[in-house]
Design an enzyme around this catalytic site. Sequence first.
Site, PDB file in Angstrom:
ATOM      1  N   ASP A  40     114.427  21.265  71.112  1.00  0.00           N
ATOM      2  CA  ASP A  40     113.653  20.047  70.890  1.00  0.00           C
ATOM      3  C   ASP A  40     112.917  19.640  72.158  1.00  0.00           C
ATOM      4  O   ASP A  40     113.236  20.086  73.266  1.00  0.00           O
ATOM      5  CB  ASP A  40     114.580  18.923  70.428  1.00  0.00           C
ATOM      6  CG  ASP A  40     113.907  17.945  69.485  1.00  0.00           C
ATOM      7  OD1 ASP A  40     112.654  17.900  69.452  1.00  0.00           O
ATOM      8  OD2 ASP A  40     114.617  17.216  68.770  1.00  0.00           O
ATOM      9  N   ASP A  53     109.237  15.348  61.681  1.00  0.00           N
ATOM     10  CA  ASP A  53     110.417  14.503  61.506  1.00  0.00           C
ATOM     11  C   ASP A  53     110.365  13.733  60.194  1.00  0.00           C
ATOM     12  O   ASP A  53     111.383  13.177  59.768  1.00  0.00           O
ATOM     13  CB  ASP A  53     110.529  13.507  62.664  1.00  0.00           C
ATOM     14  CG  ASP A  53     111.163  14.126  63.898  1.00  0.00           C
ATOM     15  OD1 ASP A  53     111.730  15.224  63.785  1.00  0.00           O
ATOM     16  OD2 ASP A  53     111.088  13.503  64.981  1.00  0.00           O
TER      17      ASP A  53
END
Length: 738
Positions: free
Chosen positions: A478, A548
Site C-alpha cells: 500500500d 477503495d
Amino acid sequence: MSITIKDHNVFHLQTDHCSYLFTALPTGQLAQLYYGAKVNQNNTFQNLATREWHDSTTSVDFDHPDYQKELIKAEYSDFGTGDFREPAFQITNPDGSRITNLNFVNAKVVDGKSRLAHLPSTFDENADDAQTLSITMEDKPTSLKVELFYTIFPHQDVIVRSARFTNNGDDAIDINRALSAQIDLPDHDYDLITFAGSWARERHLVRRHLFPGLQGVESLRTASSHQENPFFMLARPHTDNDQGAVYGFNLVYSGNFSDIVDVDQFGTARVLTGINPQEFGWHLKTGSSFQTPEAIMSFTTNGMNQLSQQMSAFYQQHLVNQRFSRELRPILINNWEATYFDFDQEKLMKIAHNAHEVGIEMFVLDDGWFGHRDDDTSSLGDWFVNEKKLPNGLQPVVDHVHGLKMKFGLWFEPEMINKDSQLYQDHPEWMIHVPGRPATPGRNQYVLDMTDPDVRDYLFTKINQIIKETGLDYIKWDMNRNITEMYGAQLTKQQQLEFSHRYILGVYDLYDRLTTANPHVLFESCASGGGRFDLGMMYYAPQAWTSDDTDAVERIFIQDGTSYGYSPNMMGAHVSAVPNGQVGRLTSIDTRAKVAFFGDFGYELDITKLPADELAAMKKQIAFYKKYRPVFQQGKFYRLVDPFSGDHNVAAWEVVNNDQSLAIASRYQILNHPNPSYLRLYFRGLDPKKAYTVNGGSERFSGDLLMNAGYFVPRILPAGKEAPADFHADLFVAKAVK
C-alpha cells in the site's frame, strides 16, 4: 521483417495491421511521415515528405529555405531553433544556453527486445518476432548523444518507444525535459479521451474534441495518481467501442507524468508522453547516461474494444511477470472491513475458517498487525509483530491458514513512516522533509526517503525476513499519501530536481529485490486504492487494488474506465458489506458479485456475521467464479454498453474465451424505469457459425444471431425487500453446442 530501411533514410516499422514511417531529412533532422493502418512497403513515400515554403517562418539554414521546423512533423523535437511547439526534450549546456541540434548519425536493427536496467520495461523472451530499431542522434558542439529506441511487437500491433541521453562531452549538462515518445499527426480531428477522478472514484472516462493550443493530463504527486492516469486515447469523432480509428498511449512509469497534445496554427496535433518536465531535472555528468521510461503506442481501425484487447494481450505477454501472467489468481478474503484495527488471533482464525468453508482460497491480514498499531497514528516502519494483538506472533495464524490449504497474505506500507514509531526514533533523518521547515502530514503519516539506499536496505531486510519466516504467498503493498516537501538529504544541490524520479527508481529497486528473492510471492499494489494504477507497478505487481470504493454501482464506472487501458486480471475487485462504507448504498450481494466477477475476485466483509442466506449465496458465487475463472481473468473483454454515455444508467460487459466456445455477459441497470420497452443484449466476439445456448436453456442461437439480433432481457421487477429493482445485474452464459 517488422523494420525496413528504404534508401538509407526512410524507416518503415510494420506490425500485422499498422505502419509507422519516419525519415532522416538531408538537414539531419528526423521527420514523422505516417502512423496508421498498414500500407504497402513498395511505396516510395516521397509525397508524404513534401514541403512548401511559408512566409514569416524561419528555415533551418540558407541552403534549405523550405526546411522549416515549424512546419515539419518532427520525430523528436527540440526547442529554440524554429519549432515553437512543445518540445520532446530540452538541455541546459555548460555555457548556460539551451539550444541543441540533434542530427542523424546511424541506425541499427536487432531482433528481440531486452529489458531496461533499473526501470520496469517490456521484453520479448518468448520469441514473439519483436524487432528493435535504435536511431543515434548527436549534437556536435556538446557531443551529446541521444538514442531513440523503437521496438515493434507485430502480433499485438504495439510499438514501444524510449530515449537515452549520453553525455560524451567534457563538461556536465542538465536535462530539463526528456519525454519518452512523440508523434506528430497531420490533423487534429480527434477526440482526446482521458481517465480522471479522485480517491474513491478513479478513472472515469472524459472525452472532448481537440482544440487549438495545449491540452492533456499530468501528475505532480510522485505517483500516477487518483486524479489522472498515464493512459489516454486519440479517437476519430465517430469512433466507439466497436468501430473506428483510435490510438492508445500508455507510459510504463509510476511517478510524475505528462500527456500533452499540442494543436498548432496549421491544425497538426503533436502528441507527447513521458516524465513531467515540471519539478524534473537531471544533472548529467560527463560519460554518464539517462534513460527515459518506455511509452507504449497502439493503433486500430476497429474501435476501442479492439485497442483494449491488443494492449491487454501485449501486457500479459511482454510486460507482466511471466510467472503470474497466465496463472489463475486466487479468490481472497481481506479482514480490513471486517475488523479494521480490532482483531486478535482467535478472530482472524475464525474468519479464515469460515472463508475456507465457502471455498475462498486465500486469507489476507491487512493493516494493524505490526508495532503497537491500534489506529493510523503509529508504527508505520516498525515491521515486527504487534505482540499485544498477536502474543504468539504471526506463525499460528499462518499455520492455521496453510493447514486449511489456503494461501496467506499480508499488508505492508513500506514507503511510509509515523513519528510515533521505533523507526522514527532511530532514524528521523530517513523521513522526507526540508531542513528547517515544517513537514505536512497526510493520513497521520510521512514518507520515507526511497532515494536513500540505507532506507531500502532496511525495508528489504525486514520484509524479506517476514516472508521467509512465515512462508508468505501474497503481499498487498500500500501507499496511502503523496509526497510533499520533496527534498533528498543524500542529494546535492544540483540534484534536487532529480528527487521525484530517483524516489520512483528507489521504489522499483525495492520491488525488484523483493520479487527476485521471493519469486513465488504474488504482489498486489495499492495506493489508497487506485492512486498508482499504472504499468510501472504492474511490471512487479501484476494486479492492483482498483479503488477503495467497493460500492457496486461506483465500481461499474471505475472498472469500465480502467478497462480501456488495463487488463481485467490487473483489477482487484471485491464484494464488501452493505451499507457501503464509501457512499452508504444498499445493493444486493448478487449485484455486488456480478460486478466483482470481472476482475480478481474476492471479499472484504465480516464473514463470521453473515446470515445463512448470504453465506449460501457466497458459496454459489465462489463455485461459479472458479468454474469460469479462466474466461473472467484471461478471456477477451468487451464493453457492450457504455455507462459514460446516454443517461449513465446502463452498462454491459462481456468476456469470451479463446476458441469462442464460451462467453459470459453481464448487464447492469442502476435505476429501474416504469413500463420500459423491450430490452436486448447484443453479444460480441462469438463465432457466427457456432450454435449457442444461453443460461442453460434448450433454445439454440447462432453466434451471428446473438451478435446482430441480440438476446431478450427480461423486465426488471422487484423480488422483495432483499432484491430491489434498482441496482440490478443480469448475467448471461453463452455456451457453444454441437
